[in-house]
Design a protein around this motif. Sequence first.
Motif: not given
Length: 446
Positions: A404-414
């Motif tokens: 949840p800290m990274h918000g509602p978007g589709e999030v990837t590392t790298n």
Amino acid sequence: MIEQTGSGIDEGSFPLKIFNDQDIYDAELRRIFARSWVYLGHMSEIEQPGDYVRRYIGEDPYILTRDETGQIQAFLDSCMHRGAQFCTADKGNTSHFRCPYHGWTYSNDGTLQGMPKKAEAYQGLDPEDVELESAYLDTFKGLIFGRIVDEGPSLEEYLGDFKWYLELILDPTEKGMTVVTDAHRWQANHNWKTSADNFGGDNYHVFATHQAAEETDDLDRGPWKKLPDNRRGEFNHLACTDNAAVSYQITNDRETYMGYPDDITEHFNSDLSEEQTELFRRSLFYFGTIFPNTTVVHAVQSGGWGGPWAAIRKWQPRGPGEVEVISWWLVPEEYEDNDAFMERSHRGWESLSAGGAFESDDLTIWEGISESTKSMTLDIRESKGNMQQGMDGMSDEVEILEDPMHGPGEVTTNGGFYDERGTRTLLSSWYEQMSREETGANSGEQ
């Protein structure tokens, strides 16, 4: 080419020709820029009644102003008599706009106030029939957007989940951001989509384009020292929503907050969620693009050249292979009178400008893209570009996050380094708009 773009997105390909084609460009002006929410300016630029700035939707010139009642207005800079333009200055303050051709005079609310010899020349004229053409306007966190036709989603619907990231990037403190000084402006010979795509999360180009900066050892990297050199990618993330993409770099240190003074915590915006505040505390930089041509940046410069600062960029189309770049510098209003902070912030903003170390690397390459993609060879062979990073079998380093800290978007590392979802997201929006019929005269009522 439009249909080739749409059918190729899921396969990670697109026709290179779309980056410099006159027919495509002409269609973009009507199908994209007439219907999309286009950034026009910031509320802090027109704080007083009568303040105005000259801006564009597509290639159409508009006067963005605050009228005498305090309302924000945007009018096509074209007199309704013969089409003459009112403004010879990019900004100013006035209660009325007077046509230099025949003297028709309009209030800054767009209504006709007078003309020479009206009793003799226009006895039966209804002033409401010749009011200035106005854009539809809406705002979010100080940003003013406009569009030509009244169709499609509201601004809030259009921004969607990206509002979460905009709140974090452009509204982190109680007083909010304010624009400082006039915008940087420069002309460049590349297509508007090229730079919009680059700022939509492309860190992959850093390895080659900005190699000199990457290999320099004697720079004061400030808070960037908190990242291990051999693990920088895993601290980079790419968040994509329906019409936008943003790349951002964070650390594990909760006292990073982008290199701001320690008292930044005293000014945190209480409206931010716990997750937004936590992410900001660990942040180093953000850069992203809202389709079609608005970029947001908030960063401390990784090369030790200053910051933190925020910027709004507009990739103003001037032709299939030409663009005007407009870059606004913003700071939290709480630090506007802090001379030491403002000097560092200004250096950071300047480092990402036409004369900055990074931009000078990019511009030459972007111009080369414009030159090559208008070629006959690409047209005849229908050559495709590649955007397959992050797709199955391509990038083992990319991991999907559900924190949840990274918000509602589709999030990837790298993500910014090895995932081209940003490009695919923006091209998907491009295809959605371009595949619709062109806007006609009766598409909306004012």
